[in-house]
Design an enzyme around this catalytic site. Structure first.
Site, PDB file in Angstrom:
ATOM      1  N   SER A  17      56.216  -2.753 -34.848  1.00  0.00           N
ATOM      2  CA  SER A  17      55.898  -1.981 -36.050  1.00  0.00           C
ATOM      3  C   SER A  17      54.847  -0.929 -35.716  1.00  0.00           C
ATOM      4  O   SER A  17      54.283  -0.913 -34.616  1.00  0.00           O
ATOM      5  CB  SER A  17      55.375  -2.905 -37.170  1.00  0.00           C
ATOM      6  OG  SER A  17      54.165  -3.516 -36.771  1.00  0.00           O
ATOM      7  N   ILE A  19      52.370   2.058 -34.823  1.00  0.00           N
ATOM      8  CA  ILE A  19      52.254   3.009 -33.716  1.00  0.00           C
ATOM      9  C   ILE A  19      53.103   2.560 -32.532  1.00  0.00           C
ATOM     10  O   ILE A  19      53.739   3.370 -31.864  1.00  0.00           O
ATOM     11  CB  ILE A  19      50.770   3.171 -33.314  1.00  0.00           C
ATOM     12  CG1 ILE A  19      49.991   3.861 -34.444  1.00  0.00           C
ATOM     13  CG2 ILE A  19      50.642   3.969 -32.019  1.00  0.00           C
ATOM     14  CD1 ILE A  19      48.486   3.849 -34.242  1.00  0.00           C
ATOM     15  N   ASP A  38      56.439  -7.954 -28.573  1.00  0.00           N
ATOM     16  CA  ASP A  38      55.637  -8.387 -29.719  1.00  0.00           C
ATOM     17  C   ASP A  38      55.665  -9.911 -29.746  1.00  0.00           C
ATOM     18  O   ASP A  38      56.338 -10.540 -28.924  1.00  0.00           O
ATOM     19  CB  ASP A  38      56.156  -7.790 -31.031  1.00  0.00           C
ATOM     20  CG  ASP A  38      55.018  -7.418 -31.986  1.00  0.00           C
ATOM     21  OD1 ASP A  38      54.297  -8.349 -32.413  1.00  0.00           O
ATOM     22  OD2 ASP A  38      54.851  -6.231 -32.285  1.00  0.00           O
ATOM     23  N   TYR A 153      36.120  -6.507 -34.854  1.00  0.00           N
ATOM     24  CA  TYR A 153      37.087  -5.462 -34.516  1.00  0.00           C
ATOM     25  C   TYR A 153      36.398  -4.333 -33.751  1.00  0.00           C
ATOM     26  O   TYR A 153      36.922  -3.845 -32.739  1.00  0.00           O
ATOM     27  CB  TYR A 153      37.731  -4.929 -35.791  1.00  0.00           C
ATOM     28  CG  TYR A 153      38.794  -3.888 -35.564  1.00  0.00           C
ATOM     29  CD1 TYR A 153      40.099  -4.253 -35.257  1.00  0.00           C
ATOM     30  CD2 TYR A 153      38.503  -2.525 -35.666  1.00  0.00           C
ATOM     31  CE1 TYR A 153      41.086  -3.294 -35.038  1.00  0.00           C
ATOM     32  CE2 TYR A 153      39.480  -1.569 -35.448  1.00  0.00           C
ATOM     33  CZ  TYR A 153      40.766  -1.960 -35.143  1.00  0.00           C
ATOM     34  OH  TYR A 153      41.734  -1.010 -34.932  1.00  0.00           O
ATOM     35  N   LYS A 157      37.324  -2.994 -29.886  1.00  0.00           N
ATOM     36  CA  LYS A 157      37.756  -1.636 -29.565  1.00  0.00           C
ATOM     37  C   LYS A 157      36.729  -0.900 -28.711  1.00  0.00           C
ATOM     38  O   LYS A 157      37.093  -0.021 -27.914  1.00  0.00           O
ATOM     39  CB  LYS A 157      38.053  -0.874 -30.854  1.00  0.00           C
ATOM     40  CG  LYS A 157      39.281  -1.411 -31.599  1.00  0.00           C
ATOM     41  CD  LYS A 157      40.537  -1.363 -30.755  1.00  0.00           C
ATOM     42  CE  LYS A 157      41.782  -1.757 -31.533  1.00  0.00           C
ATOM     43  NZ  LYS A 157      43.018  -1.650 -30.736  1.00  0.00           N
TER      44      LYS A 157
END
Length: 273
Positions: A17, A19, A38, A153, A157
């Protein structure tokens, strides 16, 4: 000869799904064979059917190092050396510093260690070949400007940013310009992870817009592929990133952009031309 070329092999994680799916479609449209990875069998199969005959579905939990190594070995045996590796799998939950450790483990396991596993599983074979290659790791603006609210998160990142910068240096040292690394930094993007409704918000980019921007950046040789969106311009992003760096240089309070003593100054700074 380039990496994104007909009959070459691309591997995209988180490809069921958002990007990842749009990237897989774009690589297939360029004539590449695409391994769609996935963690859900059903979702991966649906994505492969949507992409077409050049897509090969494979299921893997990217946070599981042994499973990822097995995936890489299987892909090598079936399809050969990878030309384009896109470590895109990610989850959004996690929470603040004091969130439960299980939530932190889940986010870091997928968002950061999943990228580490992907790089270590595939890049050695890419280096051993004599073919061009591209490695794309999906980061986030939150890994740079660190907005409060979901620290787990942000940390994941920020780690992807540091990892990809180090990878770029390693590839320069060992492969010259034959294999390149790129950090994709999406803006506000409407995907399954971020969707709050069935309708795309006006301020958001679509996943396809992000992938189009990514491909343009790769073609231009950009390492940092910083994406604007419909509510934030590139100039605004640059100013926010410079302000975040200024916290260290000027010894401001941490995350001064949101600090009560500094937020008005930040607003004036953003309003300046």
């Amino acid at each position: 000869m380039t990496a994104i070329e007909r009959d070459n092999l691309a591997v995209v994680t988180g490809a069921a799904s958002g990007i990842g799916l749009e990237a897989a479609k774009a690589f297939a449209a360029a004539g590449m064979r695409v391994v769609v990875v996935d963690r859900s069998d059903d979702a991966t199969m649906r994505a492969a059917l949507e992409i077409g005959d050049l897509a090969f579905p494979m299921t893997c939990d990217v946070s599981d190092r042994k499973a990822f190594d097995t995936l890489a070995a299987t892909i090598g045996q079936r399809h050969g050396t990878v030309s384009v590796l896109m470590n895109n799998a990610g989850i959004g939950a996690g929470g603040d510093v004091l969130a439960p450790s299980a939530d932190w483990d889940a986010v870091l396991g997928v968002n950061l260690m999943g990228v580490v596993h992907g790089v270590q599983a595939f890049v050695p074979a890419m280096l051993a070949s004599d073919a061009p290659g591209v490695v794309i790791n999906t980061g986030s603006k939150q890994g740079i400007t660190q907005p409060p609210g979901n620290t787990a998160y942000n940390v994941s990142k920020a780690g992807v940013k540091a990892l990809t910068e180090g990878l770029a240096h390693t590839l320069r040292s060992h492969a010259g310009g034959r294999i390149t690394a790129h950090l994709l930094i999406p803006g506000f993007t409407y995907t399954g992870m971020t969707a709050r409704s069935d309708e795309k918000p006006a301020g958001a980019w679509s996943a396809k817009q992000v992938v189009d921007h990514m491909l343009t950046g790769i073609a231009a040789g950009d390492f940092y592929i910083l994406c604007p969106d419909n509510e934030t311009t590139t100039a605004q992003d640059h100013k926010r990133i410079l302000w975040a760096a200024g916290d260290i240089v000027e010894n401001r309070p941490a995350l001064s952009r949101w600090h009560p003593d500094w937020k008005d100054r930040f607003a004036r700074y953003m309003a300046e031309r």
